[in-house]
Design an enzyme around this catalytic site. Structure first.
Site, PDB file in Angstrom:
ATOM      1  N   ASN A 143      -0.360 -17.675  -2.522  1.00  0.00           N
ATOM      2  CA  ASN A 143      -0.250 -17.448  -4.313  1.00  0.00           C
ATOM      3  C   ASN A 143       0.036 -18.952  -4.440  1.00  0.00           C
ATOM      4  O   ASN A 143       0.861 -19.543  -3.786  1.00  0.00           O
ATOM      5  CB  ASN A 143       0.148 -16.282  -5.217  1.00  0.00           C
ATOM      6  N   GLU A 168      -4.676 -13.194  -2.334  1.00  0.00           N
ATOM      7  CA  GLU A 168      -5.768 -12.211  -2.081  1.00  0.00           C
ATOM      8  C   GLU A 168      -6.631 -13.151  -1.433  1.00  0.00           C
ATOM      9  O   GLU A 168      -7.774 -13.394  -1.015  1.00  0.00           O
ATOM     10  CB  GLU A 168      -5.660 -11.176  -2.612  1.00  0.00           C
ATOM     11  N   CYS A 219      -7.673  -9.095  -8.168  1.00  0.00           N
ATOM     12  CA  CYS A 219      -7.735  -9.328  -6.585  1.00  0.00           C
ATOM     13  C   CYS A 219      -8.805  -8.003  -6.313  1.00  0.00           C
ATOM     14  O   CYS A 219      -9.438  -7.920  -5.110  1.00  0.00           O
ATOM     15  CB  CYS A 219      -6.731  -9.738  -5.895  1.00  0.00           C
TER      16      CYS A 219
END
Length: 160
Positions: free
Chosen positions: A66, A79, A119
């Protein structure tokens, strides 16, 4: 609205719960890569570092983490970083699995980390793009949740 025309949809999800030592060698490698990817997170605001690793059908593993920003909406989840990097670098090679792991203030999270709605939608689109399911391994300190498809996590995904 005419109730005689109403019908019901039955939605369900199958999630396998296991421990690291129950995974295959390939899955262990993927989980380890996701856990290592937390080290690349830029999370100065939340202190919640997330790592992801995408397994491609040719055996390559693409990591992501992230990346936060002071303007919160412009940050990106691990992700999506990993899946977009896989798409950008591998093109036509389909992803077959993705593993997620997280650390909160430097400690591995106890409960398995699950993907946000955005995501989940991206994962579902990856499945549609390549015409095959994406196995999702969501890791906690002890247990791992496994979904065989993003459809299990987002059964009514947006489709064009």
């Amino acid at each position: 609205h005419d109730r005689a025309m109403a019908r019901h949809l039955q939605l369900s999800a199958k999630i396998t719960v296991c421990r690291y030592n129950e995974l295959s060698d390939r899955e262990k490698k993927l989980v380890t890569a996701a856990r290592e990817a937390t080290q690349g997170a830029y999370a100065p605001y939340s202190r919640f570092a997330v790592g992801a690793a995408v397994a491609l059908s040719d055996g390559r593993i693409i990591p992501g983490s992230n990346q936060e920003n002071a303007s919160y909406p412009v940050g990106l989840c691990a992700e999506r970083v990993a899946l977009f990097a896989a798409g950008a670098t591998a093109g036509t090679v389909p992803p077959v699995a993705i593993a997620l792991a997280a650390c909160d203030k430097g400690q591995a999270v106890g409960k398995p980390v699950t993907p946000c709605g955005a995501c989940r939608q991206v994962m579902r689109e990856v499945e549609m793009r390549y015409g095959q399911p994406l196995r999702i391994l969501m890791c906690g300190a002890e247990e791992i949740y496994i979904a065989e498809s993003a459809a299990d996590l987002l059964p009514l995904s947006f489709e064009l």
